[in-house]
Design an enzyme around this catalytic site. Structure first.
Site, mmCIF file in Angstrom:
data_model
loop_
_atom_site.group_PDB
_atom_site.id
_atom_site.type_symbol
_atom_site.label_atom_id
_atom_site.label_comp_id
_atom_site.label_asym_id
_atom_site.label_seq_id
_atom_site.Cartn_x
_atom_site.Cartn_y
_atom_site.Cartn_z
ATOM 1 C CD GLU A 113 -2.786 1.557 0.648
ATOM 2 O OE1 GLU A 113 -2.545 1.501 -0.563
ATOM 3 O OE2 GLU A 113 -3.873 1.934 1.110
ATOM 4 C CG ASP A 114 -0.799 4.839 -1.608
ATOM 5 O OD1 ASP A 114 -1.446 4.317 -0.682
ATOM 6 O OD2 ASP A 114 -1.306 5.658 -2.398
ATOM 7 C CG ASP A 117 -4.247 9.916 6.094
ATOM 8 O OD1 ASP A 117 -4.545 10.232 7.241
ATOM 9 O OD2 ASP A 117 -4.284 10.742 5.180
ATOM 10 C CG PHE A 170 -2.593 15.852 0.638
ATOM 11 C CD1 PHE A 170 -3.534 14.915 1.030
ATOM 12 C CD2 PHE A 170 -2.316 15.986 -0.715
ATOM 13 C CE1 PHE A 170 -4.184 14.118 0.094
ATOM 14 C CE2 PHE A 170 -2.969 15.194 -1.661
ATOM 15 C CZ PHE A 170 -3.906 14.262 -1.247
ATOM 16 N NE ARG A 183 -3.269 8.281 -9.355
ATOM 17 C CZ ARG A 183 -3.842 8.003 -8.186
ATOM 18 N NH1 ARG A 183 -3.107 7.597 -7.182
ATOM 19 N NH2 ARG A 183 -5.137 8.133 -8.031
HETATM 20 P P1 IMP Z 1 -6.515 5.944 4.883
HETATM 21 O O1 IMP Z 1 -7.682 5.043 4.671
HETATM 22 O O2 IMP Z 1 -6.935 7.264 5.462
HETATM 23 O O3 IMP Z 1 -5.386 5.311 5.641
HETATM 24 O O4 IMP Z 1 -5.946 6.355 3.473
HETATM 25 C C1 IMP Z 1 -5.746 5.447 2.491
HETATM 26 C C2 IMP Z 1 -5.687 6.058 1.114
HETATM 27 O O5 IMP Z 1 -5.933 7.474 1.073
HETATM 28 C C3 IMP Z 1 -4.313 5.883 0.560
HETATM 29 O O6 IMP Z 1 -4.181 4.642 -0.076
HETATM 30 C C4 IMP Z 1 -4.214 7.016 -0.425
HETATM 31 O O7 IMP Z 1 -4.779 6.650 -1.653
HETATM 32 C C5 IMP Z 1 -5.039 8.114 0.187
HETATM 33 N N1 IMP Z 1 -4.201 9.049 0.934
HETATM 34 C C6 IMP Z 1 -4.031 9.125 2.272
HETATM 35 N N2 IMP Z 1 -3.166 10.105 2.598
HETATM 36 C C7 IMP Z 1 -2.771 10.651 1.433
HETATM 37 C C8 IMP Z 1 -1.847 11.705 1.098
HETATM 38 O O8 IMP Z 1 -1.198 12.340 1.944
HETATM 39 N N3 IMP Z 1 -1.709 11.971 -0.230
HETATM 40 C C9 IMP Z 1 -2.367 11.302 -1.210
HETATM 41 N N4 IMP Z 1 -3.226 10.307 -0.939
HETATM 42 C C10 IMP Z 1 -3.425 9.981 0.374
#
Ligand code: IMP
Length: 193
Positions: A113-114, A117, A170, A183
């Site tokens: 996973e990238d 957050d 972000f 991207r």
């Molecule tokens: P989470 O569910 O909040 O942990 O976020 C998961 C997804 O939100 C990641 O796989 C990203 O696609 C997107 N995301 C979360 N933080 C960022 C960021 O800082 N920049 C760009 N995409 C983000």
């Protein structure tokens, strides 16, 4: 690791209509991926049935580079999940766009996973896999961890392999987008509002 990010202050640049500063250079990413892959190779040295599942869209570059440093045999699968839409904050709703996967019974599964957050996306996906597939093991490799953003619902989430720990900003680049753009940048940058 959790490796920290580079300390040197970098200049503010404007790319694809976004003001940003480079946080993690292309070289730093590649060096860290080699070290992560070494940890992964050691973890799975005796595995005969590793499946790497990349979460699209954001993990496409991370996956492509990481697997080239992985030397244990592995199959590669993709799922697509969405939670941010075009916003710079999580919607709190995880939208499964494509979860088609082969039978993972008795397989060693590594999710790639990238960024984690709020953690809600990985919380959803790991619970989904656990409820449907009797995997042999299930681990998580993430390029970026943003621990300050974690929601209480995801506090139990374990990140097995972490590239870099970053602050609650972000991020764009190296797979991460802002409203679909950025991207393709080879580095990770912090958006300056
Ligand atoms: P989470 O569910 O909040 O942990 O976020 C998961 C997804 O939100 C990641 O796989 C990203 O696609 C997107 N995301 C979360 N933080 C960022 C960021 O800082 N920049 C760009 N995409 C983000």
């Amino acid at each position: 690791m959790s490796a920290g990010t580079e300390n040197a202050a970098s200049e503010v640049i404007l790319i694809q209509d976004t003001r940003m500063e480079v946080l993690i250079s292309e070289d730093a990413i590649q060096n860290r991926l080699k070290a992560m892959a070494a940890e992964i190779n050691a973890q799975y040295k005796d595995s005969q049935n590793l499946v790497v599942i990349a979460v699209l869209k954001g993990a496409f570059l991370f996956l492509a580079d990481l697997v080239r440093y992985i030397t244990v045999p592995c199959e590669i699968e993709f799922v697509r999940l969405s939670s941010y839409g075009n916003q710079m904050h999580s919607s709190g709703q995880v939208r499964p766009v494509d979860l088609s996967l082969p039978n993972l019974a008795d397989r060693d599964v590594l999710i790639v996973e990238d960024i984690v957050d709020t953690g809600l996306t990985m919380q959803f996906f790991t619970e989904y896999l656990r409820s449907l597939h009797h995997t042999r093991s299930l681990r998580l490799a993430v390029l970026l961890d943003k621990p300050e953003a974690r929601k209480p619902e995801a506090k139990e989430l374990v990140l097995d392999f972490v590239g870099f720990t970053v602050g609650n900003d972000f991020m764009v680049g190296y797979g991460l987008d802002k409203a679909g753009l950025c991207r393709n940048l080879p580095f990770v940058a912090r958006v300056i509002q």
